[in-house]
Design an enzyme around this catalytic site. Structure first.
Site, PDB file in Angstrom:
ATOM      1  N   ARG A  95       0.834  -1.205   0.000  1.00  0.00           N
ATOM      2  CA  ARG A  95       0.000   0.000   0.000  1.00  0.00           C
ATOM      3  C   ARG A  95       0.866   1.252   0.000  1.00  0.00           C
ATOM      4  O   ARG A  95       0.528   2.246  -0.648  1.00  0.00           O
ATOM      5  CB  ARG A  95      -0.951  -0.014   1.198  1.00  0.00           C
ATOM      6  CG  ARG A  95      -2.000   1.095   1.126  1.00  0.00           C
ATOM      7  CD  ARG A  95      -3.066   0.925   2.189  1.00  0.00           C
ATOM      8  NE  ARG A  95      -2.527   1.045   3.544  1.00  0.00           N
ATOM      9  CZ  ARG A  95      -3.241   0.922   4.648  1.00  0.00           C
ATOM     10  NH1 ARG A  95      -4.544   0.656   4.568  1.00  0.00           N
ATOM     11  NH2 ARG A  95      -2.680   1.044   5.841  1.00  0.00           N
ATOM     12  N   LYS A 206      -3.100   6.743   1.152  1.00  0.00           N
ATOM     13  CA  LYS A 206      -2.866   7.064   2.560  1.00  0.00           C
ATOM     14  C   LYS A 206      -1.888   8.243   2.627  1.00  0.00           C
ATOM     15  O   LYS A 206      -0.728   8.108   3.025  1.00  0.00           O
ATOM     16  CB  LYS A 206      -2.328   5.844   3.321  1.00  0.00           C
ATOM     17  CG  LYS A 206      -2.457   5.958   4.831  1.00  0.00           C
ATOM     18  CD  LYS A 206      -2.163   4.634   5.507  1.00  0.00           C
ATOM     19  CE  LYS A 206      -2.207   4.749   7.022  1.00  0.00           C
ATOM     20  NZ  LYS A 206      -3.558   5.035   7.538  1.00  0.00           N
ATOM     21  N   GLU A 242     -16.508   6.212   5.519  1.00  0.00           N
ATOM     22  CA  GLU A 242     -15.482   5.844   6.501  1.00  0.00           C
ATOM     23  C   GLU A 242     -15.696   6.575   7.807  1.00  0.00           C
ATOM     24  O   GLU A 242     -16.478   7.521   7.888  1.00  0.00           O
ATOM     25  CB  GLU A 242     -14.085   6.223   5.987  1.00  0.00           C
ATOM     26  CG  GLU A 242     -13.520   5.347   4.909  1.00  0.00           C
ATOM     27  CD  GLU A 242     -12.027   5.598   4.714  1.00  0.00           C
ATOM     28  OE1 GLU A 242     -11.374   6.128   5.637  1.00  0.00           O
ATOM     29  OE2 GLU A 242     -11.508   5.247   3.642  1.00  0.00           O
TER      30      GLU A 242
END
Length: 361
Positions: A95, A206, A242
């Site tokens: 990721r 992220k 989220e």
């Protein structure tokens, strides 16, 4: 303890230059862990300030000026057998590489970062800075157990104009942590009308900038007695996406487990992925799809959030447009508890790791 700046002595850095990465480990200034525990508050602060500083990293760059950076959060867990293991570092490394590519910077090789994460844990463990297993953690399903939080992050070369990083660093630090959410706070969540991510944006990365709005909203919600803030989609303000720093799941009345489907506004959480695998292994019907706030308020019997820091944490209620809706009887639900116990059991080595998630050194 939660998050602290009590960084461990060994720090990993990798620098991209001339089409390749150069790695090194830096042993920051330290005493023994026993000696450090006996320091005065002022002495300890002075030592930790030195440790939390890498002079070669420039102050003015694309990361500090424009938020052009990304990071990861991995964890290592003390095992019942006395060892330490890292939870799915291969997934964090992949990721991280994807996030760097998404920000148009050279992406670190995932295998290189995975090995660096594990090596860093090993080196700090050998210095005696990492936590050891305590049997009393089992009494509350490891909710207040210690672990090692590992933070790889990118850092740009010097720059003050708008630009992208072409020669970044990747730095990896670690610190001991315990529970993420504040103890004693009711697990109530506020559904906000603020927007976390938009279509075509960076919600799937992220990256540093994604956490500005969620942090502001969460801190305001905490002042009003809420543990978490929940975000809806930007286009219609209808579908749940989220929490402030975590993915979210719902157990419906028919027993189906639903989580919002991945897209460019939702982070592909590693704990999220693990919970889906655990639930399917238990024979639970799992759906990854859009789910509206109206459906949740009328049909959900359990709600929980997932993340490296949050683990599996239940939410007792949502407050939406001034009205509170309680899920079930307000306590942790049966499936949520089972998933929480199973995940924590695997991570702390009291249950079999049949998925091969825990990596040793």
């Amino acid at each position: 303890m939660a998050f602290t700046l009590s960084m461990h002595p060994w720090v990993y850095t990798a620098k991209f230059k001339d089409d390749s990465w150069t790695e090194k480990f830096i042993e920051q200034e330290h005493l023994t862990s026993q000696e450090e525990s006996k320091l005065s508050a002022i002495e300890r602060e002075e030592l930790l300030t030195k440790r939390n500083n890498i002079p070669e990293l420039p102050l003015v760059n694309f990361t500090t000026q424009y938020g052009m950076g990304c990071f990861e959060g991995a964890k290592a867990y003390p095992q019942k057998d006395g060892s330490l293991k890292v939870f799915r570092p291969d997934e964090n490394a992949k990721r991280m590489s994807n996030s760097m590519a998404g920000l148009l910077m050279p992406a670190i090789d995932p295998k290189m970062l995975e090995l660096a994460i594990i090596e860093g844990v090993k080196r700090n463990s050998e210095l005696g800075f990492l936590p050891t297993y305590k049997s009393e953690w089992e009494d509350n399903n490891f909710l207040t157990a210690d672990a090692v939080y590992i933070r790889p992050f990118s850092y740009a070369e010097p720059g003050i104009g708008l630009g992208i990083s072409v020669a970044p660093w990747v730095v990896c630090v670690s610190t001991n942590v315990s529970g993420y959410f504040k103890e004693g706070m009711r697990s109530r969540a506020l559904v906000t009308d603020k927007v976390r991510a938009t279509k075509g944006g960076t919600g799937w990365i992220k990256c540093d900038s994604n956490y500005v709005i969620p942090t502001l909203v969460k801190k305001r919600a905490e002042k009003d007695g809420f543990m978490e803030a929940i975000f809806l989609d930007a286009a219609e303000q209808k579908y749940i996406e989220e929490g402030s720093s975590c993915n979210i799941f719902f157990v419906l009345k028919n027993g189906t487990l639903v989580t919002p489907e991945l897209g460019d506004t939702i982070l592909p959480g590693i704990t999220r992925k693990s919970v889906i695998e655990l639930a399917k292994d238990m024979g639970i019907n799992v759906e990854e799809r859009k789910i509206s706030i109206d459906e949740v308020l009328s049909d959900a019997t359990e709600t929980f959030v997932t993340g490296t820091a949050a683990g599996v944490t239940y939410l007792e209620s949502f407050t939406y447009k001034g009205k509170e809706t309680v899920f079930g009887d307000g306590n942790i639900g049966e499936l949520t508890l089972k998933l929480q116990k199973t995940l924590k059991g695997i991570q702390y080595g009291v249950l079999e790791d049949k998925f091969g998630w825990m990596k040793s050194f």
